[in-house]
Design an enzyme around this catalytic site. Structure first.
Site, PDB file in Angstrom:
ATOM      1  N   ASP A 117      33.581  37.801  40.340  1.00 22.87           N
ATOM      2  CA  ASP A 117      34.706  38.171  39.472  1.00 22.87           C
ATOM      3  C   ASP A 117      35.214  36.964  38.688  1.00 22.87           C
ATOM      4  O   ASP A 117      35.609  35.956  39.271  1.00 22.87           O
ATOM      5  CB  ASP A 117      35.843  38.763  40.302  1.00 22.87           C
TER       6      ASP A 117
ATOM      7  N   ASN B 276      30.608  46.772  44.723  1.00 24.62           N
ATOM      8  CA  ASN B 276      31.108  46.262  43.434  1.00 24.62           C
ATOM      9  C   ASN B 276      30.121  45.290  42.798  1.00 24.62           C
ATOM     10  O   ASN B 276      29.914  45.301  41.583  1.00 24.62           O
ATOM     11  CB  ASN B 276      32.442  45.530  43.623  1.00 24.62           C
TER      12      ASN B 276
ATOM     13  N   GLY C  72      41.270  39.238  47.577  1.00 23.71           N
ATOM     14  CA  GLY C  72      41.010  40.467  48.317  1.00 23.71           C
ATOM     15  C   GLY C  72      41.989  41.547  47.884  1.00 23.71           C
ATOM     16  O   GLY C  72      43.206  41.312  47.820  1.00 23.71           O
TER      17      GLY C  72
ATOM     18  N   ASP D 234      29.951  32.794  42.190  1.00 24.60           N
ATOM     19  CA  ASP D 234      31.070  33.721  42.367  1.00 24.60           C
ATOM     20  C   ASP D 234      30.820  34.905  41.418  1.00 24.60           C
ATOM     21  O   ASP D 234      29.997  34.804  40.500  1.00 24.60           O
ATOM     22  CB  ASP D 234      32.368  32.991  41.986  1.00 24.60           C
TER      23      ASP D 234
ATOM     24  N   LYS E 296      40.365  52.780  44.646  1.00 26.19           N
ATOM     25  CA  LYS E 296      40.282  51.744  43.614  1.00 26.19           C
ATOM     26  C   LYS E 296      38.839  51.251  43.443  1.00 26.19           C
ATOM     27  O   LYS E 296      38.372  51.022  42.316  1.00 26.19           O
ATOM     28  CB  LYS E 296      41.228  50.593  43.988  1.00 26.19           C
TER      29      LYS E 296
HETATM   30 MG   LIG Z   1      36.331  34.367  40.578  1.00 17.38          MG
END
Ligand SMILES: [Mg+2]
Length: 232
Positions: free
Chosen positions: A11, A123, A51, A9, A80
Site C-alpha cells: 500500500d 488484497n 492495520g 511494501d 471493507k
Molecule cells: Mg505503505
C-alpha cells in the site's frame, strides 16, 4: 550494495491504494449503519495506526471516545476487504510509475522478489492481478502479509517472515517502502531501506532511510537502483 532480493511494501509503494482503502472503509461504515466518515485529512492521521481493524479501534477509542468492543470491527473489516477488492478489480488503482519496469528488470537480472505488507493476502493478490494480469505468487517468490504475523509494522515481524522465506540475511536485501512505519519495520529487521513517499506519507520523517527518492522512475531498472545505492 547490490541487493540479492527486493522486498516491497504494497500500500502506497506498489500503488497509491490508500484512496481505495478509504472509500471502502466509508462504504462499509454506511453498510453497518454507522455515521462514521473518514475524510482525507482525518485518514492521514489515522494511517499512523497500521492495520484496518486496529485503525477502526483506534478511531473509536481515541477520536469518538467509545468502547471499540461495541463496534463489530471484525465484520466491518470483512465487508471493507470485499469492497476494496471490488474497487481494485475495476483496475482503477494502477502501479506507481516506474514500479512495473523495476519489477520486470529485477526479475530479468535474477534478483529475487518478495512482499512484506501489513495488508492481507487477498488484497495483495487482487492488486497484483488487476495491475499486471498475473497472480501475485507468479511474480513474488515470498509474500509475507499482515495476517500471518503477530505484530504489524512498525514491528519487524513481517520483514523477519520475508527474510525467513527468502533464506537471506537482512544485509542481502533491500526493503522498498513509502511510509515511516514501514521504514521503521524494515530497519528494525536490519534491512536497508529505500523510501519513496506516497500521497499520504510525504510529510513523514525518513531520516533513517538508506536512500530516499521522490519518484520510482528514478529506479526503473536494476542499473539505476544500483547506481543510487553505491557510494559516490
Ligand atoms: Mg505503505
Amino acid at each position: 550494495m547490490i541487493p540479492r532480493a527486493l522486498i516491497f511494501d504494497v500500500d502506497g509503494t506498489l500503488a497509491e491504494t490508500e484512496e481505495a482503502h478509504r472509500h471502502a472503509f466509508n462504504d462499509s461504515f454506511g453498510a453497518f449503519g454507522l455515521t462514521w466518515h473518514w475524510d482525507r485529512d482525518l485518514y492521514r492521521v489515522l494511517l499512523k495506526t497500521t492495520g484496518g481493524k486496529e485503525r477502526m479501534r483506534e478511531y473509536a477509542a481515541n477520536h469518538l471516545h467509545i468502547d471499540p468492543a461495541e463496534i463489530p470491527v471484525v465484520e466491518i473489516h470483512k465487508h471493507k476487504t470485499a469492497r476494496y477488492g471490488e474497487l481494485i478489480a475495476k483496475g482503477n488503482v494502477p502501479l506507481r510509475p516506474g514500479i512495473a519496469e523495476l519489477l520486470v528488470d529485477a526479475a530479468r537480472q535474477g534478483l529475487r522478489l518478495a512482499i512484506a505488507t501489513t495488508t492481507n493476502l487477498p488484497n495483495v493478490d487482487r492488486l497484483i492481478r488487476a495491475t499486471t494480469g498475473h497472480p501475485a505468487a507468479d511474480m513474488f517468490e515470498v509474500i509475507a502479509a499482515g495476517d500471518m504475523v503477530g505484530a504489524k509494522k512498525p514491528a519487524p515481524d513481517v520483514y523477519n517472515l520475508a527474510l525467513e522465506g527468502l533464506g537471506l540475511l537482512p544485509s542481502d536485501c533491500l526493503a522498498i517502502e513509502d511510509s515511516r512505519n514501514g521504514l521503521k519495520a524494515a530497519r528494525a529487521a536490519g534491512i536497508p531501506c529505500l523510501v519513496c513517499p506516497s500521497a499520504y506519507t510525504d510529510q513523514d520523517d525518513f531520516s533513517a532511510a538508506t536512500v530516499k527518492i521522490s519518484d520510482f522512475r528514478q529506479v526503473a531498472s536494476v542499473k539505476m537502483l544500483t547506481r543510487l545505492l553505491l557510494p559516490a
